[in-house]
Design a protein around this motif. Structure first.
Motif, PDB file in Angstrom:
ATOM      1  N   MET A  19      93.122 -28.490  33.928  1.00 39.81           N
ATOM      2  CA  MET A  19      92.557 -27.116  33.962  1.00 39.81           C
ATOM      3  C   MET A  19      93.390 -26.533  34.592  1.00 39.81           C
ATOM      4  N   ALA A  20      93.550 -24.938  34.178  1.00 39.23           N
ATOM      5  CA  ALA A  20      94.235 -24.007  34.703  1.00 39.23           C
ATOM      6  C   ALA A  20      93.530 -23.453  35.911  1.00 39.23           C
ATOM      7  N   ARG A  21      94.027 -23.144  37.078  1.00 46.15           N
ATOM      8  CA  ARG A  21      93.351 -22.430  38.190  1.00 46.15           C
ATOM      9  C   ARG A  21      93.231 -20.747  38.201  1.00 46.15           C
ATOM     10  N   LEU A  22      92.379 -20.526  38.930  1.00 37.79           N
ATOM     11  CA  LEU A  22      92.529 -18.981  39.043  1.00 37.79           C
ATOM     12  C   LEU A  22      93.685 -18.436  39.460  1.00 37.79           C
ATOM     13  N   ASP A  23      93.877 -17.051  39.247  1.00 35.98           N
ATOM     14  CA  ASP A  23      95.109 -16.595  39.986  1.00 35.98           C
ATOM     15  C   ASP A  23      94.790 -16.122  41.300  1.00 35.98           C
ATOM     16  N   PHE A  24      95.403 -16.017  42.204  1.00 34.20           N
ATOM     17  CA  PHE A  24      95.307 -16.075  43.720  1.00 34.20           C
ATOM     18  C   PHE A  24      94.526 -14.696  43.899  1.00 34.20           C
ATOM     19  N   PRO A  25      94.981 -13.554  43.240  1.00 36.13           N
ATOM     20  CA  PRO A  25      94.007 -12.296  43.505  1.00 36.13           C
ATOM     21  C   PRO A  25      92.698 -12.520  43.119  1.00 36.13           C
ATOM     22  N   ASP A  26      92.448 -13.237  42.040  1.00 35.82           N
ATOM     23  CA  ASP A  26      90.974 -13.460  41.800  1.00 35.82           C
ATOM     24  C   ASP A  26      90.302 -14.340  42.900  1.00 35.82           C
ATOM     25  N   TYR A  27      90.983 -15.480  43.333  1.00 38.07           N
ATOM     26  CA  TYR A  27      90.132 -16.097  44.682  1.00 38.07           C
ATOM     27  C   TYR A  27      89.879 -15.103  45.727  1.00 38.07           C
ATOM     28  N   LEU A  28      90.888 -14.110  45.985  1.00 35.21           N
ATOM     29  CA  LEU A  28      90.777 -13.399  47.136  1.00 35.21           C
ATOM     30  C   LEU A  28      89.698 -12.340  46.682  1.00 35.21           C
ATOM     31  N   GLU A  29      89.435 -11.752  45.426  1.00 34.94           N
ATOM     32  CA  GLU A  29      88.262 -10.798  45.225  1.00 34.94           C
ATOM     33  C   GLU A  29      86.993 -11.844  45.290  1.00 34.94           C
ATOM     34  N   HIS A  30      87.018 -13.149  44.957  1.00 35.76           N
ATOM     35  CA  HIS A  30      85.821 -13.727  45.083  1.00 35.76           C
ATOM     36  C   HIS A  30      85.445 -13.966  46.500  1.00 35.76           C
ATOM     37  N   ILE A  31      86.469 -14.299  47.486  1.00 32.85           N
ATOM     38  CA  ILE A  31      86.117 -14.243  48.807  1.00 32.85           C
ATOM     39  C   ILE A  31      85.389 -13.025  49.298  1.00 32.85           C
ATOM     40  N   ARG A  32      85.999 -11.972  49.061  1.00 33.19           N
ATOM     41  CA  ARG A  32      85.172 -10.624  49.222  1.00 33.19           C
ATOM     42  C   ARG A  32      83.783 -10.613  48.596  1.00 33.19           C
ATOM     43  N   SER A  33      83.661 -10.849  47.406  1.00 32.37           N
ATOM     44  CA  SER A  33      82.298 -10.647  46.568  1.00 32.37           C
ATOM     45  C   SER A  33      81.377 -11.692  47.118  1.00 32.37           C
ATOM     46  N   GLU A  34      81.749 -12.910  47.318  1.00 30.02           N
ATOM     47  CA  GLU A  34      80.870 -13.793  47.708  1.00 30.02           C
ATOM     48  C   GLU A  34      80.267 -13.629  48.966  1.00 30.02           C
ATOM     49  N   SER A  35      81.329 -13.341  49.930  1.00 29.45           N
ATOM     50  CA  SER A  35      81.054 -13.107  51.270  1.00 29.45           C
ATOM     51  C   SER A  35      80.085 -11.866  51.376  1.00 29.45           C
ATOM     52  N   ARG A  36      80.196 -10.976  50.481  1.00 23.53           N
ATOM     53  CA  ARG A  36      79.324  -9.808  50.883  1.00 23.53           C
ATOM     54  C   ARG A  36      78.010 -10.080  50.407  1.00 23.53           C
ATOM     55  N   ARG A  37      77.861 -10.720  49.139  1.00 22.40           N
ATOM     56  CA  ARG A  37      76.563 -11.410  48.857  1.00 22.40           C
ATOM     57  C   ARG A  37      76.014 -12.149  49.796  1.00 22.40           C
ATOM     58  N   PHE A  38      76.787 -12.938  50.252  1.00 21.37           N
ATOM     59  CA  PHE A  38      76.035 -14.075  51.201  1.00 21.37           C
ATOM     60  C   PHE A  38      75.516 -13.268  52.606  1.00 21.37           C
ATOM     61  N   ARG A  39      76.371 -12.107  52.877  1.00 25.41           N
ATOM     62  CA  ARG A  39      75.894 -11.283  54.156  1.00 25.41           C
ATOM     63  C   ARG A  39      74.639 -10.412  53.465  1.00 25.41           C
ATOM     64  N   ASP A  40      74.644  -9.640  52.458  1.00 22.02           N
ATOM     65  CA  ASP A  40      73.199  -9.104  52.118  1.00 22.02           C
ATOM     66  C   ASP A  40      72.147  -9.799  51.924  1.00 22.02           C
ATOM     67  N   VAL A  41      72.476 -10.920  51.465  1.00 21.06           N
ATOM     68  CA  VAL A  41      71.064 -11.763  51.182  1.00 21.06           C
ATOM     69  C   VAL A  41      70.619 -12.255  52.715  1.00 21.06           C
TER      70      VAL A  41
END
Length: 265
Positions: free
Chosen positions: A1-23
């Protein structure tokens, strides 16, 4: 399987952390966390705050490892202060990762000692705990398909299938193919046994184990299939797996689920 690009992982850290906090910002601090029954919402919030504080410091001080004399930050008592601490530590982690080269040497508990390992691992850490937060609050939203598919391989390869250098893996002739139906990708797993003695405490291990392998060019003994989000949630004990499909030798599937201490369906 191909991994995600590193900038995508970083954006997911931002977005998932934001959703975590908002909830969690509007959740009852005492609400129980279904995936971690010993925790309430406040415990979950502090857990990810501490994790992100730790890895922010690791990236900032790379390639040094953890400071054994540093007990980390003190847990705030008030829930609002827990939220503020999470904001501070999450922002710091993202800032450190933004400035770091994924190929830079950095301490991890894995054989892979790079910033890139932390980018991938922390994207999945944030994703799974976002799911925890949503399940706690009763407001579950879809998981990103690409990240969830990558997470299926990551949990099997890194969290379940990795082992220390002081031991050895003896493979059995039992292979399972895990089909991710919404991406068309597959992860192959081989069953086996791990043996070795930990030099730190002289404890000997002789346990069933698994390894993620490249497609062997033969038919699998069993197939487990479902969409990425369903598979990932089940592997992390955050879902019931009701829509997972099993085929082939179900005794081998049973062996597999005992190895990972998880009923697949």
């Amino acid at each position: 399987m191909a991994r995600l690009d590193f900038p995508d992982y970083l954006e997911h850290i931002r977005s998932e952390s934001r959703r975590f906090r908002d909830v969690l910002s509007t959740c009852d601090p005492e609400a129980r966390v279904p995936g971690c029954p010993d925790w309430n919402a406040a415990d979950l919030l502090w857990h990810l705050a501490e994790v992100q504080w730790f890895w922010g410091k690791i990236i900032r001080t790379r390639p040094l490892g953890p400071d054994e004399d540093d007990d980390g930050p003190e847990r705030p008592t008030a829930y609002d202060d827990l939220l503020k601490a999470f904001d501070e530590y999450s922002t710091a982690l993202v800032a450190e990762l933004e400035q770091a080269d994924p190929g830079d040497e950095a301490w991890t508990w894995s054989a892979e000692q790079t910033v890139g390992f932390t980018l991938r691992r922390q994207a999945h850490e944030a994703l799974i705990h976002r799911l925890d937060a949503e399940q706690t609050a009763g407001d579950v939203t879809p998981l990103d398909t690409a990240l969830a598919a990558d997470g299926v391989e990551e949990v099997l390869d890194v969290m379940y299938g990795a082992s220390p250098e002081w031991g050895s893996f003896s493979p059995l002739d039992h292979r399972i193919r895990i089909d991710i139906t919404d991406t068309g990708e597959s992860v192959w797993v081989q069953l086996g046994r791990f043996r070795g003695t930990d030099p730190k405490d002289d404890v000997h291990y002789d346990d069933d184990d698994i390894r993620v392998i490249q497609p062997p060019g033969t038919e699998p003994d069993a197939v487990i299939s479902a969409d990425a989000a369903t598979l990932l949630a089940r592997l992390w004990r955050r879902g019931d797996g009701a829509t997972i499909h099993l085929a082939g030798d179900l005794q081998i599937v049973d062996h597999f689920r005992k190895v990972i201490h998880q009923p697949i369906n």
